[in-house]
Design a protein around this motif. Structure first.
Motif, mmCIF file in Angstrom:
data_model
loop_
_atom_site.group_PDB
_atom_site.id
_atom_site.type_symbol
_atom_site.label_atom_id
_atom_site.label_comp_id
_atom_site.label_asym_id
_atom_site.label_seq_id
_atom_site.Cartn_x
_atom_site.Cartn_y
_atom_site.Cartn_z
ATOM 1 N N ALA A 1 5.473 34.566 7.787
ATOM 2 C CA ALA A 1 4.361 33.768 8.319
ATOM 3 C C ALA A 1 3.431 33.294 7.202
ATOM 4 O O ALA A 1 3.073 32.116 7.246
ATOM 5 N N GLU A 2 3.300 34.283 6.103
ATOM 6 C CA GLU A 2 2.315 34.139 5.179
ATOM 7 C C GLU A 2 2.847 32.795 4.243
ATOM 8 O O GLU A 2 1.953 31.895 3.691
ATOM 9 N N THR A 3 4.197 32.844 4.080
ATOM 10 C CA THR A 3 4.625 31.553 3.251
ATOM 11 C C THR A 3 4.229 30.228 3.958
ATOM 12 O O THR A 3 3.802 29.087 3.144
ATOM 13 N N PHE A 4 4.082 30.280 5.350
ATOM 14 C CA PHE A 4 3.872 29.002 5.808
ATOM 15 C C PHE A 4 2.292 28.649 5.704
ATOM 16 O O PHE A 4 2.228 27.434 5.411
ATOM 17 N N VAL A 5 1.656 29.659 5.732
ATOM 18 C CA VAL A 5 0.139 29.462 5.389
ATOM 19 C C VAL A 5 -0.098 28.787 4.041
ATOM 20 O O VAL A 5 -0.771 27.951 3.704
ATOM 21 N N GLU A 6 0.663 29.535 3.221
ATOM 22 C CA GLU A 6 0.339 29.235 1.827
ATOM 23 C C GLU A 6 0.657 27.647 1.340
ATOM 24 O O GLU A 6 0.145 26.946 0.495
ATOM 25 N N GLN A 7 1.797 27.685 1.981
ATOM 26 C CA GLN A 7 2.426 25.943 1.829
ATOM 27 C C GLN A 7 1.401 24.970 2.495
ATOM 28 O O GLN A 7 1.346 23.930 1.943
ATOM 29 N N TYR A 8 0.897 25.220 3.828
ATOM 30 C CA TYR A 8 0.131 24.196 4.467
ATOM 31 C C TYR A 8 -1.270 24.496 3.809
ATOM 32 O O TYR A 8 -1.791 23.177 3.692
ATOM 33 N N GLU A 9 -1.474 25.405 2.804
ATOM 34 C CA GLU A 9 -2.978 25.170 2.111
ATOM 35 C C GLU A 9 -2.559 24.098 1.013
ATOM 36 O O GLU A 9 -3.517 23.098 0.665
ATOM 37 N N LYS A 10 -1.389 24.397 0.444
ATOM 38 C CA LYS A 10 -1.271 23.407 -0.787
ATOM 39 C C LYS A 10 -1.095 21.920 -0.246
ATOM 40 O O LYS A 10 -1.679 21.051 -1.060
ATOM 41 N N GLN B 1 6.272 14.249 0.076
ATOM 42 C CA GLN B 1 6.133 15.367 -0.666
ATOM 43 C C GLN B 1 6.276 16.605 0.268
ATOM 44 O O GLN B 1 6.090 16.757 1.357
ATOM 45 N N PHE B 2 7.546 17.591 -0.124
ATOM 46 C CA PHE B 2 8.067 18.699 0.660
ATOM 47 C C PHE B 2 7.100 19.906 0.385
ATOM 48 O O PHE B 2 6.918 20.190 -0.775
ATOM 49 N N TYR B 3 7.065 20.543 1.456
ATOM 50 C CA TYR B 3 6.410 21.955 1.196
ATOM 51 C C TYR B 3 7.157 22.932 1.915
ATOM 52 O O TYR B 3 7.057 22.859 3.194
ATOM 53 N N LEU B 4 8.051 23.782 1.228
ATOM 54 C CA LEU B 4 9.079 24.387 2.036
ATOM 55 C C LEU B 4 8.621 25.961 2.082
ATOM 56 O O LEU B 4 7.973 26.413 1.055
ATOM 57 N N LYS C 1 0.943 -1.293 -0.073
ATOM 58 C CA LYS C 1 0.039 0.020 0.160
ATOM 59 C C LYS C 1 0.925 1.222 -0.024
ATOM 60 O O LYS C 1 2.186 1.282 0.323
ATOM 61 N N ASN C 2 0.384 2.471 -0.424
ATOM 62 C CA ASN C 2 1.032 3.619 -0.342
ATOM 63 C C ASN C 2 0.854 4.417 0.808
ATOM 64 O O ASN C 2 -0.212 4.345 1.523
ATOM 65 N N PHE C 3 1.935 5.057 1.364
ATOM 66 C CA PHE C 3 1.689 5.987 2.351
ATOM 67 C C PHE C 3 2.264 7.445 2.189
ATOM 68 O O PHE C 3 3.609 7.369 2.331
ATOM 69 N N ARG C 4 1.639 8.257 1.946
ATOM 70 C CA ARG C 4 2.107 9.681 1.412
ATOM 71 C C ARG C 4 2.162 10.627 2.486
ATOM 72 O O ARG C 4 1.063 11.054 3.240
ATOM 73 N N ILE C 5 3.363 11.188 3.047
ATOM 74 C CA ILE C 5 3.596 12.127 4.047
ATOM 75 C C ILE C 5 3.863 13.550 3.419
ATOM 76 O O ILE C 5 4.799 13.467 2.409
ATOM 77 N N GLY C 6 3.262 14.487 3.953
ATOM 78 C CA GLY C 6 3.478 15.938 3.682
ATOM 79 C C GLY C 6 4.244 16.356 4.505
ATOM 80 O O GLY C 6 4.203 16.422 5.642
ATOM 81 N N VAL C 7 5.541 17.179 4.113
ATOM 82 C CA VAL C 7 6.448 17.707 4.997
ATOM 83 C C VAL C 7 6.548 19.094 4.872
ATOM 84 O O VAL C 7 6.997 19.480 3.789
ATOM 85 N N LEU C 8 6.207 19.787 5.947
ATOM 86 C CA LEU C 8 6.263 21.104 5.914
ATOM 87 C C LEU C 8 7.365 21.728 6.802
ATOM 88 O O LEU C 8 7.132 21.620 8.086
ATOM 89 N N LEU C 9 8.409 22.343 5.987
ATOM 90 C CA LEU C 9 9.481 22.788 6.769
ATOM 91 C C LEU C 9 9.920 24.142 6.081
ATOM 92 O O LEU C 9 9.652 24.327 5.105
ATOM 93 N N PRO C 10 10.878 24.840 6.921
ATOM 94 C CA PRO C 10 11.508 26.089 6.443
ATOM 95 C C PRO C 10 12.390 25.793 5.288
ATOM 96 O O PRO C 10 13.061 24.435 5.361
ATOM 97 N N ASP C 11 12.634 26.440 4.401
ATOM 98 C CA ASP C 11 13.416 26.162 3.248
ATOM 99 C C ASP C 11 14.887 26.402 3.545
ATOM 100 O O ASP C 11 15.277 27.297 4.086
ATOM 101 N N PRO C 12 15.778 25.339 3.508
ATOM 102 C CA PRO C 12 17.019 25.127 3.984
ATOM 103 C C PRO C 12 17.951 26.272 3.066
ATOM 104 O O PRO C 12 18.997 26.737 3.723
ATOM 105 N N GLU C 13 17.371 26.602 2.244
ATOM 106 C CA GLU C 13 18.221 27.675 1.094
ATOM 107 C C GLU C 13 18.275 28.930 1.965
ATOM 108 O O GLU C 13 19.296 29.840 1.873
ATOM 109 N N ILE C 14 17.216 29.182 2.659
ATOM 110 C CA ILE C 14 17.155 30.634 3.299
ATOM 111 C C ILE C 14 17.814 30.532 4.858
ATOM 112 O O ILE C 14 18.268 31.497 5.348
#
Lengths: 360, 360
Positions: free
Chosen positions: B109-118, B100-103, B61-74
DNA sequence: AAAGATCTTGTGTTCGCACACAGTTTGTGA
DNA sequence: TCACAAACTGTGTGCGAACACAAGATCTTT
C-alpha cells in the motif's frame, strides 16, 4: 512531453524543404538519392509519426462504398449488419467516406441481381456485400473484378474469391461450439437434431459447415454415443405448417433431448411447441434477436451464440477505410468472436452493440 | 452525395461571418439575440455536423493524463489494463493527449501512496487509477477532488466516489455467472469452494461481491442443496505452502466437486494439485492469462470468465477523451462484458484484445 | 556553347475549424 | 452633442499535411 515531430521539423533537420520531405514520404519520386537518404535518416532518428488528423483533413477526397445487403424489413436479422454499417459511417464520414445502400429480398435471388446491377451502374469505389446466393454472388465477384472495384464480404464466406477481406463467423467452429454447449448436461445416448430453418434458394454452404462442425464435435468428444439427425424446413414463417412440422419431429423422436437451430430462428421453434416441451429440451441458437432473448429469460432457450452481426457491418466498412484511406494492411479473413450468451451475461452484449468507439 | 455543410456555408446562409457562427456554436457570447437565433435556425435547417477532424486539428491543446496502476512486472494480470492504455493512446495522441504512468507494487500500500503523491505533484489534467487499497484510494479521491482534478476508476469499484466513471466488471454479477457455469454438469448435493488467492492488504470488496453473487445463485436456483465453503489463502505464490494448503482442502472435503477461483490465479490451483484431480474437479476462474489458457486446453480448467481487462485501460482513456476532448456525455458506470471462454472459442478473445479500432 | 529537355527543389494554397484581434455599432453619461 | 465604454461583428492566422505550380539545377543534343 515534447511536441510531436512534424514534417517541417524533418525538413529543417535535413536541410530541405517540406515539399521534398513530402515527396519522400509518399514516394512521389523526383528526389535526389542523397537528399532522399538524408530525409529518411532524419525521419528515423526523430521517430516521425504522421499526424493522421491533419493528413486526413488535407487529403480531402471522396470514397464511395456501395453496400449490398438484405432488406432488414424482410428479415430482422439483417438489422444488425445494417446498423453496424451506419455506426461505422458515423466514424468515417469526416474522411469523405460515403455509403449507398442497395437492399434486396433475401428470399429472392433475382432482387439480388437487380440491386447489384444498380450498384455497379453507380460505379462506387468499393463494394461491401453478403454473398447469400452462391451463383449470383460469383457473377458479381467476376463483374466487379473486371471493373476493378474491390470488395469485402460479410456474414457468408465464399472460397477462392479475390475479396479484400471476409468478415464474419467461422461457421464450422460455431457448429463445434454449439455442440459443446448443447452437450452440457445431456447424458450419453441422447438424441439431438440439427434444424435448418431456411429457404432453398439461399447459399446453404455455411449451414453445411455448421452442421459439419456440430457432427465433428460429437465424433471427436462423444465417440458416437449420441444420435444426431438433421432436418431442413422452409416454411418456418407459416405458423401452422411449422407447428405441424415440430409435431412430426416429436413423433419421430419421442426421446428428443436437444435442438441446434443453425441460424437466428430459434424463437420460431419455441413459438411452435409447448412451453413445457421447450423447457425440457435443450435449445441452442444464434444471435441476439429480441425474441431469442425473451426465451432465454424464460429458460426455453438455453444458449445463444452471438455471432456479432452488428460488427460485420462495422468492420466491413472499417476494413475498407483502413485499407484505402489509412493504407493499412488488413487481414483476409476476420472471424468475429463467438460469444456464449446466457441469462447471466446477455445484457452486456446488448449494450456492447451500441457503444462503438467513434473513430473520429 | 452533396458536400457536408461547413461553418462557412452557415455563415453565408445566415448572412453573418464565420466568426459569429463560431461564437454561437461554442456559446462564447457577444452575439446579438437576433443573429444568434438566425444562425441556430440555419444550422438546424442545414443539419450542420461539425467536422471533428478539422476541429481537432485547430483545437491544438494538450491533455495530460496521469495513470496509476500496479506494476505489470509484479503481477502479470496488470499487463492487460496497461496495454489497453497504450492502445488507446495510439488512437488519441494526435489530439494532444499524453499519458504519464505511475506504477506501484500491488502488494504494498505504501508504494501506492508514494506514486500518487508523485502523480499529484505533476498536476495532470485527469487521473486514471485502480483503487486497489480502499483507505489510501479514498485519500487520493479526496485530494484530487480538492485540486479539481477529475478521475476515472478501473477494475475495482468504490461506492459514492465523485469519479467521472467506473470501467470494469460488475463483480457481483461475475460471481453469479461463475456459479452458473460451475453448476453445469454438477449433480445436486455437490460441494464447491470459493477460493480467494489474494493478500490481505488489498481492497477485498470486489472479492466479497463476487462471493455474494456466487452464493446468491445457489440460493436462488439451487435451493440450498449444494454446499458452498469459502477459503482465503495469501501465500499462493509460495509453491510448497500452496500445495500444502490444497492438500488440507482435499483432506477437509474429500468429496469436493468444484472450485471457484475469484481472480486470475486459477492456474495456481492447477499447478498445486495433480492432473487427475484437476480433471475430475470443475474449475472456474477469471482472465485470459497464458497459463489459464494452457490449462483450459488440457481440460484442467473448465471455464474462464473474461473480464476484458485490456478494455479497462482502453475505455478508461477513451472515456476521458470522449468527455474532455469530444465533450460527449459518458456513463458513470461502464460494466464490461463477462465473456464465457471455453476451448472452442478462446482464440477469438485473444485476437480481439489486439484489434482495437484506431480512433484516428 | 546554346537551346531544350529532364530532373530536382522550394513556395504557396487548401482542407474546416478555433481563436485572437481589430474594427464597427450601440449605449451611456455629462 | 461629444466622449467613452460596452456590446457586437468581421478578418486573418495557424493547426499539419497534401499537392499544384513554378523556379532552379543538371543533363542532352547539336
Amino acid at each position: 512531453m515534447e511536441r510531436p515531430i512534424r514534417i517541417k521539423d524533418i525538413a529543417e533537420a535535413a536541410g530541405v524543404s517540406t515539399g521534398t520531405v513530402d515527396r519522400v514520404i509518399h514516394g512521389r519520386g523526383n528526389v535526389s538519392p542523397a537528399k532522399r537518404a538524408k530525409v529518411l535518416e532524419v525521419m528515423r532518428a526523430l521517430d516521425y509519426k504522421p499526424n493522421i488528423i491533419a493528413s486526413a483533413l488535407a487529403y480531402n477526397k471522396n470514397f464511395r462504398i456501395g453496400v449490398l445487403l438484405p432488406d432488414p424489413e424482410i428479415d430482422p436479422y439483417w438489422q444488425a449488419p445494417y446498423s453496424g454499417v451506419t455506426y461505422a459511417l458515423e466514424s468515417v464520414r469526416h474522411y469523405g467516406v460515403t455509403v449507398q445502400f442497395y437492399l434486396f429480398d433475401l428470399f429472392k435471388a433475382e432482387t439480388f441481381v437487380e440491386q447489384y446491377e444498380k450498384l455497379l451502374a453507380d460505379a462506387p469505389d468499393a463494394i461491401l456485400f453478403s454473398p447469400l446466393f452462391l451463383k449470383e454472388s460469383k457473377a458479381l465477384l467476376a463483374k466487379s473484378s473486371a471493373l476493378g472495384i474491390p470488395n469485402v464480404m460479410v456474414n457468408t464466406y465464399i472460397e477462392n474469391s479475390d475479396s479484400l477481406s471476409y468478415i464474419g463467423p467461422d461457421s464450422y467452429q460455431s457448429g463445434v461450439l454449439a455442440a459443446r454447449l448443447l452437450n452440457f448436461g445431456l447424458n450419453n445416448h441422447a438424441t439431438v437434431i440439427i434444424l435448418n430453418l431456411a429457404k432453398g434458394s439461399t447459399n446453404a454452404q455455411h449451414l453445411l459447415q455448421k452442421e459439419q462442425g456440430f457432427r465433428d464435435y460429437y465424433a471427436n468428444f462423444n465417440s458416437g454415443s449420441t444420435t444426431v439427425v438433421k432436418y431442413d424446413f422452409e416454411d418456418f414463417d407459416k405458423e401452422e405448417l411449422m407447428e405441424g412440422f415440430m409435431e412430426e419431429i416429436f413423433g419421430k423422436h419421442p426421446d428428443l433431448d436437444g435442438i441446434f437451430v443453425t441460424n437466428s430462428r430459434a424463437f420460431r421453434v419455441v413459438e411452435s411447441i409447448s412451453g413445457e416441451a421447450a423447457k425440457r429440451l435443450k435449445i441452442v441458437g444464434f444471435d441476439l434477436m429480441k425474441k431469442n432473448l425473451d426465451y432465454l429469460q424464460t429458460g426455453e432457450v438455453d444458449f445463444i451464440i452471438n455471432q456479432n452481426s452488428v460488427q460485420q457491418g462495422y468492420w466491413g466498412i472499417m476494413t475498407l477505410f483502413n485499407h484505402f484511406i489509412l493504407k493499412q494492411k488488413v487481414e483476409k479473413i476476420q472471424n468475429l468472436p463467438l460469444d456464449i450468451v446466457v441469462l447471466e451475461n446477455y445484457s452486456y452484449y446488448l449494450r456492447k452493440e451500441k457503444s462503438f468507439q467513434l473513430a473520429i
